[in-house]
Design a protein around this motif. Structure first.
Motif, mmCIF file in Angstrom:
data_model
loop_
_atom_site.group_PDB
_atom_site.id
_atom_site.type_symbol
_atom_site.label_atom_id
_atom_site.label_comp_id
_atom_site.label_asym_id
_atom_site.label_seq_id
_atom_site.Cartn_x
_atom_site.Cartn_y
_atom_site.Cartn_z
ATOM 1 N N ASN A 185 0.820 -1.207 0.000
ATOM 2 C CA ASN A 185 0.000 0.000 0.000
ATOM 3 C C ASN A 185 0.857 1.261 0.000
ATOM 4 N N GLN A 186 1.965 1.238 0.737
ATOM 5 C CA GLN A 186 2.851 2.399 0.745
ATOM 6 C C GLN A 186 3.463 2.614 -0.636
ATOM 7 N N ARG A 187 3.869 1.518 -1.278
ATOM 8 C CA ARG A 187 4.439 1.617 -2.615
ATOM 9 C C ARG A 187 3.382 2.070 -3.627
ATOM 10 N N GLN A 188 2.152 1.595 -3.460
ATOM 11 C CA GLN A 188 1.063 2.008 -4.346
ATOM 12 C C GLN A 188 0.813 3.510 -4.232
ATOM 13 N N TRP A 189 0.846 4.016 -3.014
ATOM 14 C CA TRP A 189 0.615 5.446 -2.818
ATOM 15 C C TRP A 189 1.751 6.272 -3.417
ATOM 16 N N GLU A 190 2.991 5.808 -3.275
ATOM 17 C CA GLU A 190 4.124 6.512 -3.872
ATOM 18 C C GLU A 190 4.009 6.535 -5.395
ATOM 19 N N LYS A 191 3.556 5.431 -5.982
ATOM 20 C CA LYS A 191 3.367 5.382 -7.432
ATOM 21 C C LYS A 191 2.280 6.362 -7.868
ATOM 22 N N LEU A 192 1.222 6.475 -7.071
ATOM 23 C CA LEU A 192 0.144 7.404 -7.398
ATOM 24 C C LEU A 192 0.639 8.846 -7.358
ATOM 25 N N LEU A 193 1.435 9.191 -6.331
ATOM 26 C CA LEU A 193 2.000 10.535 -6.248
ATOM 27 C C LEU A 193 2.915 10.810 -7.436
ATOM 28 N N GLN A 194 3.727 9.827 -7.787
ATOM 29 C CA GLN A 194 4.629 9.989 -8.924
ATOM 30 C C GLN A 194 3.846 10.195 -10.218
ATOM 31 N N LEU A 195 2.775 9.433 -10.385
ATOM 32 C CA LEU A 195 1.951 9.554 -11.580
ATOM 33 C C LEU A 195 1.287 10.926 -11.644
ATOM 34 N N GLY A 196 0.719 11.376 -10.520
ATOM 35 C CA GLY A 196 0.056 12.681 -10.500
ATOM 36 C C GLY A 196 1.019 13.822 -10.766
ATOM 37 N N THR A 197 2.205 13.767 -10.148
ATOM 38 C CA THR A 197 3.192 14.833 -10.333
ATOM 39 C C THR A 197 3.665 14.890 -11.778
ATOM 40 N N HIS A 198 3.999 13.739 -12.344
ATOM 41 C CA HIS A 198 4.516 13.718 -13.709
ATOM 42 C C HIS A 198 3.432 14.127 -14.705
ATOM 43 N N PHE A 199 2.210 13.680 -14.480
ATOM 44 C CA PHE A 199 1.126 14.025 -15.393
ATOM 45 C C PHE A 199 0.870 15.527 -15.400
ATOM 46 N N LEU A 200 0.930 16.171 -14.223
ATOM 47 C CA LEU A 200 0.738 17.616 -14.155
ATOM 48 C C LEU A 200 1.872 18.341 -14.881
ATOM 49 N N ASP A 201 3.105 17.867 -14.699
ATOM 50 C CA ASP A 201 4.237 18.472 -15.402
ATOM 51 C C ASP A 201 4.048 18.390 -16.921
ATOM 52 N N VAL A 202 3.583 17.239 -17.389
ATOM 53 C CA VAL A 202 3.391 17.053 -18.832
ATOM 54 C C VAL A 202 2.302 17.995 -19.357
ATOM 55 N N LEU A 203 1.205 18.122 -18.622
ATOM 56 C CA LEU A 203 0.120 19.006 -19.058
ATOM 57 C C LEU A 203 0.578 20.458 -19.112
ATOM 58 N N GLN A 204 1.334 20.884 -18.087
ATOM 59 C CA GLN A 204 1.784 22.273 -18.050
ATOM 60 C C GLN A 204 2.825 22.561 -19.126
ATOM 61 N N GLY A 205 3.598 21.551 -19.498
ATOM 62 C CA GLY A 205 4.643 21.752 -20.502
ATOM 63 C C GLY A 205 4.318 21.141 -21.840
ATOM 64 N N LEU A 206 3.016 20.996 -22.137
ATOM 65 C CA LEU A 206 2.607 20.296 -23.357
ATOM 66 C C LEU A 206 3.113 21.005 -24.614
ATOM 67 N N THR A 207 3.024 22.327 -24.618
ATOM 68 C CA THR A 207 3.477 23.071 -25.793
ATOM 69 C C THR A 207 4.970 22.867 -26.034
ATOM 70 N N THR A 208 5.752 22.958 -24.972
ATOM 71 C CA THR A 208 7.198 22.759 -25.093
ATOM 72 C C THR A 208 7.523 21.358 -25.595
ATOM 73 N N LEU A 209 6.839 20.366 -25.059
ATOM 74 C CA LEU A 209 7.083 18.988 -25.477
ATOM 75 C C LEU A 209 6.742 18.788 -26.951
ATOM 76 N N LYS A 210 5.640 19.402 -27.392
ATOM 77 C CA LYS A 210 5.257 19.279 -28.798
ATOM 78 C C LYS A 210 6.310 19.928 -29.702
ATOM 79 N N LEU A 211 6.781 21.105 -29.310
ATOM 80 C CA LEU A 211 7.752 21.810 -30.133
ATOM 81 C C LEU A 211 9.071 21.057 -30.250
#
Length: 574
Positions: A185-211
């Motif tokens: 459960n602790q590892r599952q929660w860490e994976k969820l935090l990692q997924l949420g953090t990375h997904f937010l970074d990708v959304l905020q930097g979507l234009t840069t990533l596309k370019l």
């Protein structure tokens, strides 16, 4: 022994003590009603089968049995309603406390926004099954089996002994499983935090990533993180299902053993039907709370993992702030005395002393990394100097309550934030009572009114999250209008015209020159056209003040300022 739930989480239950205890009480009454149903059903079947009595005289018993079914349904419904209310109060209280802590830490807090958002939403939500299911089940596991044993032992001590021995095997097995489940459960929660953090970074930097052509690479990374989360979740579910299967086996074995022993004794006439039938009806009910505890045991594991993250936010240190109100004044005169500020062992501001005269415009210039933005955060009260002090009309800023100080100033950062809503709502954020004339005046001074009036609805036009449907220059001008609307006595601008073209910047600077008398302006600038109009210029290098004076004075002597002006002019001609 498995890890214990944080006792502070239990104290959170006090927010809804009445509803929580009411839910537990209704659950207990419902369980005891089941015992009454079993007794009445056993008597009814025995009377009909062995005493050869017609059903008509027994109709009151049938009605009573139906009534108990109805009462049990109502009790179960009431317990669910109270549990939901209790959980809602607890979750609301926790989210409010976390939000209050994040506000108290201020804009300079180091908490990752994605992790904090995931904890406040998903983390707090995982507490729902713990308080609504697992916690009431713990009380049922104690009260109901004891009540059944108290009824079974006088009827048949052998069956009571079987139940007494088989019952503790379930919680004992759950303790052994807990060691493995906690880590998962602790590892599952860490994976969820990692997924949420990375997904937010990708959304905020979507234009840069596309370019840069990296969007598909990020999709692959998110898919990998998601798959890791899926695997961890499935591993936890696998253990939960295996645990339930083993516990069902023990419970079924115990019930079967009781049934076989009764069958043998009934065949040989060594036992009466009524007690045997009643015990057989009660034996499955003996294991129902224990089964429920095993089913909801993963809720405890999830609550432990979530509580760890929740209380990391709630336990985070809060900077010490002053409590004194800011002394009222018509103008603000600021004085920095020997300021120093360190971050991660690195001196960002060092021995900085400067005077910001009341009613004057001071521009702070310097190369990137010179400490200009850090200085603005010190002046705003977001950060506190390691050494030195800031005086506002002779009053130490460290002694002033932050809210009192922030009410007296207006601030426009490098990257202003607009919220989902209308343009008018965004402009009136710091001045909710502003009327249409005030909104129009502030927008005109910021040269934002022309594009506002061209939009459908004008000030009622809707703005997307973060100003998604506006250009960078339009966002910047709305932020300036929002600052002007406050009519503050102190205006702090951090690269506030960086996103504007030269013509609009010049027009805004003209408007700033006509600000109301008594307004002290502190402007951090990269383009030096702003500095030429200032009453005073401060030049910073590596966190130190290296030059100060007017534009004419600094241009008359060799130094960093003249070098920066010459460099920018040469770049403009290229």
């Amino acid at each position: 022994m498995s890890e214990r739930i944080d006792p502070r989480l239990m104290r959170e239950g006090r927010r809804a003590r009445g509803a929580l205890y009411g839910s537990i009480a209704l659950g207990l009454i419902s369980a005891w009603v089941v015992i009454g149903q079993s007794v009445l059903l056993a008597k009814l079947v025995t009377t009909i089968s062995f005493h050869h009595i017609n059903l008509q005289p027994l109709m009151p018993w049938v009605a009573g049995l139906a009534g108990l079914f109805l009462v049990r349904a109502l009790l179960t419904y009431g317990a669910e309603v109270l549990a939901s209310r209790a959980c809602l109060a607890i979750k609301t209280g926790l989210r409010a406390a976390m939000l209050e802590k994040l506000f108290a830490r201020g804009p300079a807090g180091e908490a990752a926004s994605a992790e904090a958002a995931t904890t406040m939403l998903d983390g707090v939500e995982t507490l729902d099954p713990y308080f609504a299911r697992y916690l009431p089940q713990m009380y049922l596991c104690v009260a109901v089996p004891l009540a059944i044993l108290a009824l079974v032992f006088p009827l048949d001590w052998i069956s009571g002994l079987v139940l007494l021995v088989a019952g503790p095997l379930i919680p004992l097995f759950m303790v052994f499983v807990g060691y493995r489940a906690e880590a998962i459960n602790q590892r599952q929660w860490e994976k969820l935090l990692q997924l949420g953090t990375h997904f937010l970074d990708v959304l905020q930097g979507l234009t840069t990533l596309k370019l840069f052509g990296r969007a598909r690479d990020e999709i692959a990374i998110i898919a990998r993180i998601s798959d890791d989360y899926r695997r961890t979740t499935m591993e936890g579910l696998r253990i939960a299902f295996l645990t339930s299967a083993v516990l069902e086996f023990f419970a079924s074995l115990a019930i079967a053993l009781v049934a076989v022993m009764f069958g043998a004794r009934l065949i040989h006439g060594h036992f009466n039907f009524y007690p045997a039938f009643l015990v057989l009806l009660l034996a499955p009910e003996f294991f129902v709370p224990l089964r429920g505890l095993s089913v909801h045991y993963h809720a405890r594991m999830s609550a432990i993992a979530s509580a760890k993250q929740i209380f990391e936010i709630l336990d985070a240190p809060v900077p010490q702030h002053g409590t004194s109100p800011l002394a009222p004044a018509e103008q603000f005169d600021l004085l920095c005395e020997n300021l120093s500020f360190s971050y991660a062992g690195h001196n960002v501001i060092e021995n900085f002393s400067a005077h910001f005269p009341a009613g004057k415009t001071t521009v702070i210039v310097g190369t990137s990394g010179a400490g200009k933005t850090t200085l603005s955060r010190l002046l705003l009260g977001f950060l506190h100097p390691t050494v030195g002090r800031i005086l506002v009309n002779g009053q130490n800023l460290a002694d002033v309550a932050p809210e009192s100080w922030w009410r007296a100033l207006a601030w426009v950062p490098q990257m202003p934030r607009l919220f989902h809503g209308s343009i008018g709502d965004n402009l009136a954020l710091g001045q909710p009572q502003a009327d249409y004339a005030a909104l129009r005046g502030a927008a005109a001074r910021a040269h934002a009114y022309n594009f506002i009036k061209s939009m459908p609805g004008k000030f009622g036009a809707q703005v997307g999250e973060g100003g998604a449907n506006l250009s960078g220059g339009e966002i910047q001008r709305l932020a300036l209008a929002r600052a002007y609307l406050r009519e503050a006595k102190l205006l702090i601008l951090d690269e506030a015209t960086a996103s504007l073209d030269a013509t609009t910047e010049a027009a805004i600077l003209d408007a700033m020159a006509m600000m109301k008398t008594g307004c002290t302006a502190i402007i951090i600038a990269h383009r030096l056209a702003v500095a030429e109009r200032a009453d005073q210029i401060l030049v910073m290098e590596e966190g130190r003040l290296v030059q100060s004076g007017t534009h004419e004075h600094l241009m008359s002597e060799p130094g960093p300022y003249r070098t920066m002006v010459t460099t920018q002019r040469e770049a403009a001609y290229v």
